[in-house]
Structure formats: C-alpha cells, structure tokens
Design a protein around this motif. Structure first.
Motif, short mmCIF file in Angstrom:
data_model
loop_
_atom_site.label_atom_id
_atom_site.label_comp_id
_atom_site.label_asym_id
_atom_site.label_seq_id
_atom_site.Cartn_x
_atom_site.Cartn_y
_atom_site.Cartn_z
N VAL A 136 0.86 -1.18 0.00
CA VAL A 136 0.00 0.00 0.00
C VAL A 136 0.90 1.23 0.00
O VAL A 136 1.89 1.29 0.75
CB VAL A 136 -0.91 0.02 1.24
N VAL A 137 0.60 2.22 -0.84
CA VAL A 137 1.39 3.45 -0.91
C VAL A 137 0.46 4.65 -0.76
O VAL A 137 -0.72 4.59 -1.14
CB VAL A 137 2.18 3.56 -2.22
N TYR A 187 -2.89 11.34 -2.47
CA TYR A 187 -3.32 10.13 -3.17
C TYR A 187 -2.94 8.87 -2.38
O TYR A 187 -2.12 8.91 -1.46
CB TYR A 187 -2.71 10.06 -4.57
N GLY A 188 -3.53 7.75 -2.78
CA GLY A 188 -3.19 6.44 -2.24
C GLY A 188 -3.34 5.40 -3.32
O GLY A 188 -3.97 5.64 -4.36
N GLY A 189 -2.75 4.21 -3.10
CA GLY A 189 -2.85 3.15 -4.09
C GLY A 189 -2.07 1.93 -3.69
O GLY A 189 -1.73 1.73 -2.52
N ILE A 190 -1.79 1.10 -4.68
CA ILE A 190 -1.04 -0.13 -4.47
C ILE A 190 0.12 -0.18 -5.43
O ILE A 190 0.09 0.42 -6.52
CB ILE A 190 -1.93 -1.39 -4.64
N GLY A 196 3.80 -2.81 -11.40
CA GLY A 196 3.69 -1.35 -11.44
C GLY A 196 2.95 -0.78 -10.25
O GLY A 196 2.61 -1.47 -9.29
N THR A 197 2.66 0.52 -10.34
CA THR A 197 2.00 1.26 -9.26
C THR A 197 0.76 1.96 -9.79
O THR A 197 0.81 2.65 -10.81
CB THR A 197 2.96 2.30 -8.66
N LEU A 198 -0.36 1.77 -9.09
CA LEU A 198 -1.62 2.42 -9.44
C LEU A 198 -2.07 3.26 -8.25
O LEU A 198 -2.22 2.75 -7.14
CB LEU A 198 -2.69 1.39 -9.78
N THR A 199 -2.27 4.56 -8.48
CA THR A 199 -2.67 5.47 -7.41
C THR A 199 -3.86 6.31 -7.86
O THR A 199 -4.07 6.54 -9.05
CB THR A 199 -1.51 6.40 -7.01
N ALA A 246 -7.99 11.82 -10.09
CA ALA A 246 -7.21 11.20 -11.17
C ALA A 246 -6.64 9.86 -10.76
O ALA A 246 -6.29 9.63 -9.59
CB ALA A 246 -6.07 12.13 -11.59
N LEU A 247 -6.54 8.96 -11.74
CA LEU A 247 -5.83 7.69 -11.61
C LEU A 247 -4.51 7.80 -12.37
O LEU A 247 -4.47 8.34 -13.48
CB LEU A 247 -6.64 6.53 -12.17
N LYS A 248 -3.43 7.29 -11.77
CA LYS A 248 -2.14 7.28 -12.44
C LYS A 248 -1.52 5.89 -12.31
O LYS A 248 -1.52 5.29 -11.23
CB LYS A 248 -1.18 8.31 -11.83
N TYR A 249 -0.99 5.40 -13.44
CA TYR A 249 -0.35 4.08 -13.46
C TYR A 249 1.09 4.23 -13.96
O TYR A 249 1.33 4.90 -14.96
CB TYR A 249 -1.11 3.13 -14.38
N ARG A 250 2.02 3.64 -13.25
CA ARG A 250 3.43 3.66 -13.62
C ARG A 250 3.98 2.23 -13.64
O ARG A 250 3.69 1.43 -12.76
CB ARG A 250 4.25 4.48 -12.61
N LEU A 251 4.80 1.93 -14.67
CA LEU A 251 5.42 0.63 -14.78
C LEU A 251 6.81 0.79 -15.35
O LEU A 251 7.01 1.48 -16.35
CB LEU A 251 4.59 -0.30 -15.69
N ALA A 252 7.80 0.15 -14.71
CA ALA A 252 9.17 0.14 -15.21
C ALA A 252 9.57 -1.29 -15.53
O ALA A 252 9.34 -2.21 -14.73
CB ALA A 252 10.12 0.72 -14.18
#
Length: 529
Positions: A136-137, A187-190, A196-199, A246-252
């Motif tokens: 959880v972030v 924000y919060g997310g997983i 990746g990360t979804l917030t 807003a939703l934001k998704y990051r993947l490396a």
C-alpha cells in the motif's frame, strides 16, 4: 509577578529544548527525508535509498531519512532576498516569487524571494507491504509560503485584487495550488515491482513529472520559466499541472518505463447561454466535462534518458487577471468594458463578484519530448513541447467550479478566433564544480502563432493577445551544499515578451504589459529534510 513571567520566559525555551529535542531525535527513525529539488519526483534512474536516521548527528550531517515502519516525513524551507527591475508589492498568497516578467509590474524594488529552488512545505508518504511484492502506498503534501506562513494559493492572489485599479495590484498569478490543505498531492494506491504502481486522488500530471526530471533548473521558480509558469507542465494551462480525481499508473521494465493517467470529470459546469442578452432565469445548467488523459513513454540508456509525453485536457481553465473594477452593487451585471464578461447578464447578477474568478476555457492537447545526458562533470538538458488549443466543445457557464472550491463569476468560452498553437523549447547545462557545488545555465522560449481573424497584426494596427509573440527567459545560478540538507544559492534571471504575448488583457483593443522585461538577481538558502 513580572519577575516570575520573565523567569518563565527564560526557563521555558530551555525546558522545551531539553524535553522536545531528545523526544524528536528518539522519533527520528519514524520519518524520512525529502526532495532535493523543487517539488522533486523520483528520478527514474535506479538509486540506493538513503539510510534511516538513527540519531541527531546523522540527521544534521547526512541525507538519512525520517522514517518509521515505511512512513516518511519530508519537507523543505526555501527563502531568499532579491531585486527586480520591474515588480509589484508582494502578497502572502504568492508562492512563485517575482522573477518572471509580469504583465502589471511597475518600478524596481527589493523583496523577499520565496521558494526559489524548491517549494517550501512538508508532506508524509508511506509504503507498507501487505503481501509478497505488494504494498500500500500513499502521499499527502502541501506548499506553504515561507514569507507569510499561508498555504500556497494562486486563486487568492487574484481575488484579493478584484475590483482594484491596475496600478493598485499586488502580485496576481495563476497556478495549480489554490489553498487546498494538500495543494501539491493527496493520493493512495497499491504498488508492485513486477506489475507497477496504481494510485488515485490529487496527483501531479505526467507533464509535471517530466518537467522536474528534464528541466536544468529542476523547476525552481526563481530560475525556470517552465517551473514558474506551468503552461508546459500542464499541457497548455498552469492549473492543469496537477489533476484532481485522477488515476495514475506507472510501470518500469528494465531500462524502459511507461505511464498513463486519467482524470474523471468533477465539479459543476455553471449556467450558460450563447445569447448576448440572457438572464439568470433562462440560462442552461451545464455539466462538467473536464476529464483528461495522458501517456508517457521513456527510457534510460547508459548516461542518456528521454521521455515522450502526450496530454489532453477538456475545459481547461486559465485565470489571467483579477476581476477588473469598478464593481458596484448598483450594477446588475459585470461590465464588458472592464474585460470581465463578454456576455453580460440582464436582471439580477447570477454570481457575485466577491471571492470569485474570471476564467478563459479551452480544450487542450500537448506533445512533449525531452532528454538529458551526463558527460563527465556536465549534465545536458533539452526539451520541446507542441500545444494546440481550441474553444471548448462543451462550454462552461457562470458559476462553474474552478480548483480549490473557487467559482467563476465570469467565463469566456470563445476567446480563440482560431486554433491557438504554442511551442515551448528549453535547453541548459549543469556543471559540477565539485561534489558540493553546481553552476546551472538555462534558456527557455515560448512562441505563439497568429490565431487572430482577420489577420491584421502589426505595429500600426495594434497588437492583440491573438497576435504572434514570444516569451524568453535565461538564468544562471550557483548552488553550494554546505551539508546534505542545507544549501545556499545565488543567481539571476532575465525575461522578456514580444507581440501578442506582451498583451496584458486578452480583449480588444489590446492592453500591453506595463514593462515587457524583468531582470531579477536572487540570493538565498534552502533546508530540506
């Protein structure tokens, strides 16, 4: 009694120091350190995380983090003094300082310079694993003006100038911070290293993330046009450098990274009529259509990194000026002669002008590419953005929502004669004199097309805000780190505008800037924890 009070005044600070300081240091491992650049984001280059602070000596002399069980406290205090060749009286809500050329600026002056390299403020973020590879972030951060202690609030800089003559203004700006309790991010997310990360929540746009990585000045207000003015970061309007709902998704994946972002429509659209003679009783209630989306694709190869960002935003709002006076209770509408509303309301005014804003509305698209390269002691930066704006497909009406709970008592949905095109490019170099000292040079330019119809822009005919024009800024500064947390800086910026971008009020006939240039040397210090 006076002696007792005086004694207490001497003893109390000593007791506080003896009690509070050891308590704070005993809690040091609970929290974490912070960004080292203005509103810094995490660089996509893998780096080892700083250690957690174990005692006060480490807190003062290293970049250890103030962390406890994955929860991190961070912040910064950045303040200085400066001189401007053309300036205004300062006000406590202005967080951007005074380095950039200003449409209403007058004579030269000395002033307190806030938030030069980094926005003053604090935040708390966390990451707690709940399953293998899943955490959880969250993040909650806000900006505070070091000269006043007030929350950063661009909208309030306009409302406190509402109705004043132009000669009576203090600094009035537009920006994404409007006095919200968490005016940066909330924000919060997983998060997963593999997926990746979804917030979700209030978050920086993908353009803002890229700007902070690829701007040679790191987005510092005193030395960076694209940091001071968020047109580039917001993909056309500075208010859009942060997106609510807003939703934001990051993947490396290896050296490649990908980002996607979507903003849901929120707020209300006000009451609208296309007629020039409409009333509060016959206008049409509008729904908000201010959704937005964006994508980012980038990567690293050795000492080179690059990103490509696309952003689209519907019903973007730009607040260029306070409501212009005089405003009288005897008037039942907002005067068109003062560039407040192109469609006056007949009868009772629908929305009062107290504590409200005047907005220009557009639908925006932007494509940005940027790169940086490290060579020996040098870091080289370059970027370019192409922005195209049109009148909104779905208009907003009087009473529509703006950021931070503010509403629009004046709305302009037809400001553009034809498609408006902005091109922004920048370049710069950062030279490491030694491990503690950097010298940075940066240059920025914004170019605007001729979107006036008929195309009659000339010196003889008189320029309008729809005429072609340019805005340029160059800066040079030195930054020396006395410790990992405290640095001092000194530098200067020079900016100037021409053509349509030198018009202060976006209506005909054009009202020009009082002065089309500004020279702004600044010296100050920053403490980041």
């Amino acid at each position: 009694m006076k002696n007792k009070i005086a004694s207490f005044g001497v003893i109390a600070p000593t007791l506080c120091a003896r009690i509070a300081l050891p308590l704070f240091l005993s809690m040091a491992p609970f929290f974490a350190s912070a960004q080292t650049q203005q509103d810094a984001t995490i660089d996509k280059t893998p780096q080892s995380a700083p250690d957690v602070c174990k005692n006060g000596h480490e807190l003062a002399t290293t970049d250890c983090t103030l962390t406890w069980h994955g929860i991190t406290l961070y912040g910064a205090y950045d303040i200085g003094v400066g001189w401007v060749s053309h300036g205004l009286p300062e006000n406590g809500y202005n967080y951007e300082g005074a380095s950039l050329v200003n449409r209403n600026a007058g004579s030269s002056r000395f002033l307190i310079a806030p938030n030069n390299l980094q926005q003053t403020g604090f935040g708390i973020r966390g990451k707690e694993e709940f399953l293998p590879d899943w955490s959880v972030v969250f993040n909650a951060s806000t900006g505070i003006n070091p000269q006043s202690g007030l929350l950063a609030n661009a909208s309030a800089t306009d409302t406190i100038n509402n109705g004043l003559p132009r000669a009576g203004y203090s600094y009035a700006i537009d920006g994404a911070r409007a006095g919200q309790p968490f005016n940066d991010e909330y924000y919060g997310g997983i998060s997963s290293e593999h997926f990746g990360t979804l917030t979700g929540g209030r978050q920086r746009s993908l353009g803002t993330d890229a700007m902070l990585v690829y701007d040679p000045a790191g987005g510092g207000y005193a030395f960076s046009y694209i940091g001071y003015n968020g047109t580039m970061a917001g993909g056309g309007d500075t208010e859009n450098s942060r997106w609510d709902s807003a939703l934001k998704y990051r993947l490396a994946y290896g050296p490649v990274h990908f980002g996607a972002m979507y903003k849901f429509a929120d707020g209300n659209g006000g009451c609208y009529s296309a007629s020039a003679t409409w009333t509060a009783g016959n206008c049409t209630a509008e729904s908000a259509h201010n959704n937005a989306y964006g994508f980012d694709l980038g990567g690293n190869h050795g000492k080179l990194s690059a990103d490509l960002v696309y952003q689209h935003y519907n019903q973007a709002i730009s607040v260029l000026n306070p409501l212009l006076g005089p405003q009288s209770v005897t008037q039942s509408y907002q005067s068109t002669t003062n560039s407040i509303d192109t469609n006056p309301i007949t009868g009772t005014n629908l929305i009062g002008t107290t504590n409200t804003l005047y907005g220009i509305v557009t639908d925006n698209n932007a494509v940005m590419g940027a790169a940086k390269y490290t060579w020996d002691h040098f870091k080289l930066f370059a970027g370019y953005e192409y922005i195209w704006q049109n009148n909104p497909h779905n208009p907003l009406g009087v009473g529509a929502s703006d950021q931070g709970g503010y509403i629009l008592s004046g709305v302009e949905d037809n400001n553009l004669d034809s498609e408006k095109i902005l091109q922004i490019w920048w370049t710069g170099v950062k030279y490491a004199v030694d491990p503690k000292t950097d010298i940075t040079f940066a240059w920025y330019e914004q170019v605007q097309n001729d979107f006036r119809i008929p195309k009659t822009c000339s010196v003889e005919a008189g320029f309008r805000s729809s005429c072609p024009g340019t805005l340029n800024e160059g800066s040079l500064y030195l930054d020396h780190h006395f410790t990992k947390r405290f640095d001092g800086f000194a530098g200067l910026a020079y900016s100037f505008v021409t053509g349509g971008l030198a018009i202060a009020i976006p209506h005909g006939p054009g009202v020009p800037y009082l002065h089309n240039n500004n020279f702004a040397p600044t010296v100050g210090g920053r403490f980041a924890f």
